[in-house]
Scaffold this motif. Sequence first.
Motif, PDB file in Angstrom:
ATOM      1  N   THR A 233       0.828  -1.204   0.000  1.00  0.00           N
ATOM      2  CA  THR A 233       0.000   0.000   0.000  1.00  0.00           C
ATOM      3  C   THR A 233       0.863   1.255   0.000  1.00  0.00           C
ATOM      4  N   ARG A 234       1.989   1.209   0.712  1.00  0.00           N
ATOM      5  CA  ARG A 234       2.891   2.360   0.762  1.00  0.00           C
ATOM      6  C   ARG A 234       3.464   2.648  -0.616  1.00  0.00           C
ATOM      7  N   GLN A 235       3.906   1.603  -1.328  1.00  0.00           N
ATOM      8  CA  GLN A 235       4.458   1.791  -2.673  1.00  0.00           C
ATOM      9  C   GLN A 235       3.404   2.333  -3.626  1.00  0.00           C
ATOM     10  N   ILE A 236       2.203   1.810  -3.502  1.00  0.00           N
ATOM     11  CA  ILE A 236       1.124   2.249  -4.386  1.00  0.00           C
ATOM     12  C   ILE A 236       0.835   3.734  -4.192  1.00  0.00           C
ATOM     13  N   LEU A 237       0.674   4.155  -2.951  1.00  0.00           N
ATOM     14  CA  LEU A 237       0.337   5.555  -2.684  1.00  0.00           C
ATOM     15  C   LEU A 237       1.466   6.498  -3.097  1.00  0.00           C
ATOM     16  N   ASN A 238       2.708   6.126  -2.810  1.00  0.00           N
ATOM     17  CA  ASN A 238       3.826   6.961  -3.245  1.00  0.00           C
ATOM     18  C   ASN A 238       3.846   7.112  -4.757  1.00  0.00           C
ATOM     19  N   ARG A 239       3.585   6.011  -5.448  1.00  0.00           N
ATOM     20  CA  ARG A 239       3.649   6.022  -6.914  1.00  0.00           C
ATOM     21  C   ARG A 239       2.524   6.849  -7.514  1.00  0.00           C
ATOM     22  N   VAL A 240       1.286   6.549  -7.096  1.00  0.00           N
ATOM     23  CA  VAL A 240       0.152   7.211  -7.742  1.00  0.00           C
ATOM     24  C   VAL A 240       0.100   8.697  -7.375  1.00  0.00           C
ATOM     25  N   ILE A 241       0.480   9.063  -6.165  1.00  0.00           N
ATOM     26  CA  ILE A 241       0.458  10.481  -5.783  1.00  0.00           C
ATOM     27  C   ILE A 241       1.441  11.272  -6.645  1.00  0.00           C
ATOM     28  N   TYR A 242       2.651  10.744  -6.807  1.00  0.00           N
ATOM     29  CA  TYR A 242       3.642  11.468  -7.612  1.00  0.00           C
ATOM     30  C   TYR A 242       3.209  11.530  -9.078  1.00  0.00           C
ATOM     31  N   LEU A 243       2.785  10.390  -9.614  1.00  0.00           N
ATOM     32  CA  LEU A 243       2.438  10.358 -11.041  1.00  0.00           C
ATOM     33  C   LEU A 243       1.218  11.226 -11.347  1.00  0.00           C
ATOM     34  N   GLU A 244       0.273  11.317 -10.411  1.00  0.00           N
ATOM     35  CA  GLU A 244      -0.901  12.152 -10.673  1.00  0.00           C
ATOM     36  C   GLU A 244      -0.544  13.635 -10.688  1.00  0.00           C
ATOM     37  N   THR A 245       0.520  14.021  -9.959  1.00  0.00           N
ATOM     38  CA  THR A 245       0.953  15.424 -10.034  1.00  0.00           C
ATOM     39  C   THR A 245       1.515  15.750 -11.411  1.00  0.00           C
ATOM     40  N   VAL A 246       2.050  14.750 -12.075  1.00  0.00           N
ATOM     41  CA  VAL A 246       2.588  14.923 -13.425  1.00  0.00           C
ATOM     42  C   VAL A 246       1.489  14.753 -14.465  1.00  0.00           C
ATOM     43  N   ALA A 247       0.567  13.809 -14.219  1.00  0.00           N
ATOM     44  CA  ALA A 247      -0.480  13.497 -15.196  1.00  0.00           C
ATOM     45  C   ALA A 247      -1.421  14.673 -15.435  1.00  0.00           C
ATOM     46  N   ALA A 248      -1.519  15.577 -14.456  1.00  0.00           N
ATOM     47  CA  ALA A 248      -2.414  16.728 -14.611  1.00  0.00           C
ATOM     48  C   ALA A 248      -1.798  17.839 -15.450  1.00  0.00           C
ATOM     49  N   VAL A 249      -0.542  17.703 -15.830  1.00  0.00           N
ATOM     50  CA  VAL A 249       0.148  18.745 -16.596  1.00  0.00           C
ATOM     51  C   VAL A 249      -0.273  18.796 -18.071  1.00  0.00           C
ATOM     52  N   PRO A 250      -0.271  17.671 -18.813  1.00  0.00           N
ATOM     53  CA  PRO A 250      -0.550  17.743 -20.256  1.00  0.00           C
ATOM     54  C   PRO A 250      -1.867  18.405 -20.624  1.00  0.00           C
ATOM     55  N   GLY A 251      -2.955  18.052 -19.918  1.00  0.00           N
ATOM     56  CA  GLY A 251      -4.248  18.653 -20.247  1.00  0.00           C
ATOM     57  C   GLY A 251      -4.248  20.156 -20.077  1.00  0.00           C
ATOM     58  N   MET A 252      -3.619  20.628 -18.998  1.00  0.00           N
ATOM     59  CA  MET A 252      -3.571  22.068 -18.756  1.00  0.00           C
ATOM     60  C   MET A 252      -2.683  22.770 -19.782  1.00  0.00           C
ATOM     61  N   VAL A 253      -1.558  22.163 -20.131  1.00  0.00           N
ATOM     62  CA  VAL A 253      -0.682  22.746 -21.150  1.00  0.00           C
ATOM     63  C   VAL A 253      -1.419  22.854 -22.481  1.00  0.00           C
ATOM     64  N   ALA A 254      -2.103  21.780 -22.860  1.00  0.00           N
ATOM     65  CA  ALA A 254      -2.850  21.788 -24.125  1.00  0.00           C
ATOM     66  C   ALA A 254      -3.905  22.888 -24.117  1.00  0.00           C
ATOM     67  N   ALA A 255      -4.618  23.028 -23.003  1.00  0.00           N
ATOM     68  CA  ALA A 255      -5.665  24.047 -22.916  1.00  0.00           C
ATOM     69  C   ALA A 255      -5.070  25.451 -22.977  1.00  0.00           C
ATOM     70  N   ILE A 256      -3.957  25.667 -22.278  1.00  0.00           N
ATOM     71  CA  ILE A 256      -3.326  26.991 -22.268  1.00  0.00           C
ATOM     72  C   ILE A 256      -2.830  27.380 -23.655  1.00  0.00           C
ATOM     73  N   VAL A 257      -2.152  26.453 -24.333  1.00  0.00           N
ATOM     74  CA  VAL A 257      -1.629  26.741 -25.668  1.00  0.00           C
ATOM     75  C   VAL A 257      -2.771  27.060 -26.629  1.00  0.00           C
ATOM     76  N   ARG A 258      -3.837  26.252 -26.558  1.00  0.00           N
ATOM     77  CA  ARG A 258      -4.973  26.477 -27.464  1.00  0.00           C
ATOM     78  C   ARG A 258      -5.693  27.772 -27.096  1.00  0.00           C
ATOM     79  N   HIS A 259      -5.738  28.096 -25.818  1.00  0.00           N
ATOM     80  CA  HIS A 259      -6.380  29.337 -25.371  1.00  0.00           C
ATOM     81  C   HIS A 259      -5.648  30.557 -25.936  1.00  0.00           C
ATOM     82  N   PHE A 260      -4.333  30.577 -25.787  1.00  0.00           N
ATOM     83  CA  PHE A 260      -3.562  31.720 -26.284  1.00  0.00           C
ATOM     84  C   PHE A 260      -3.599  31.791 -27.810  1.00  0.00           C
TER      85      PHE A 260
END
Length: 439
Positions: A233-260
């Motif tokens: 459980t410790r490995q799972i939480l460490n992994r998913v918490i870190y990866l989700e902080t990165v996974a939220a980047v692409p969608g926002m970058v795509a939206a920002i670029v298209r917005h500008f």
Amino acid sequence: MISSAARQAGRMTTRVKVLPIVGRIAARQVPASFSTSMRNFSVSANSAADIATDTIVGEKGTITKTLKALDMSVVRQIKAELMEVDANSDGRINAEELKKLLHKHSSAFTDEEVLEIGELFYAGKAGGSITLDNFIEAVDYVASHEEDNEKRKMLDGEHFKGNDRHPLGVGRCSMEYMNAGKSHGHYTEEELDVKLTHVEPKGIRDNLAFNAVKAMRFIFDTATGWKNDSISTRQILNRVIYLETVAAVPGMVAAIVRHFRSLRTMQRDGGLLQMFLEEANNERMHLLTFVRMKDPSTLFRAAVIGGQFGFGTIFLMAYIISPQFCHRFVGYIEEEACSTYTKIIDAIETAPEGSELAQWRHESAPKIAISYWKLGTDGTVLDMIKAVRADEAEHRDVNHLVSGLEEGQFNPLYDPQAKLDTMLLKYVKDIMEKPQRSQ
């Protein structure tokens, strides 16, 4: 809204044009009896009494087009219903009257669908209305084009391409401000049973994206000591918490670029910006859910800041250069995410009773997860992780799909015109089935 359609689209070839998936799927449900007869329906207001005998209501306006799919009995039923909801008897139907019409067919339309269709119609007509005759002609147009398989042209981006006018006379401006995202609650069992799919890379761009993801996976697994056959459980939480902080980047970058770009060119975006914003927020909700189960240390949070600066900067530059490459890259990342969550789910389901992993089969999910995914009061951590995996599968299929879009194409997963096509087809199908249900 977008989920099941996206998954179907994700299995298509990589070279994809604009495809109103929702309308196309619903169209397959339309009875073949649409084309049982052809009728030349040219009736003036002076001959309204002829139809009034059969429909009990008077005739308004004039229908001059040859109907290709609807026979006279169906036309009379539709005409009668339209005149019944025509509150001011002006021979026209507006958004509110359209909603009244669809509410009469509760077996075909949910309240949520009726509300959305009403908003789309209002936006598409800029608050205006259409004549009852034009509504019937639009139903016939959509039905006949499906029956003749002419909608296959959508694969080449020719959805009503002739004059870019929908049969109802509506446009696509609502794509720019209506939320193209889906509600992440009430996943069906079929949607939760995610299949591990893979899009084979084609060409240099796809292979570069695929190999980049594989390299990143190998480096991250090695650095964190992740082993699929032995996880805690410790490995799972460490992994998913870190990866989700990165996974939220692409969608926002795509939206920002298209917005500008939309601001810079003073042109519409085509409905993609809203979808990418929703994707970024969905990944953020994954993070906010998992941190309720583990509070990251200061060192962990520092690593997150470094990862965001590094990955965010590189991804932003890459997206400006090639959005197609970036969406293919994200598609492959989500394939890996689906694989990881599947292994986590299998580990929880097979864990021996009494172990930490086995407790997740019974432990209540965080309240934020229960409210977001509508898991119910008995929703468990296992239920939550299955919902997260379903979200990742949607992102996987969406990004693989949009990686094949060309510049200037509309969002194929939220096309207002396709949704209105679906409405017309479902409506007339229900009209035709009513006599059978009453027998």
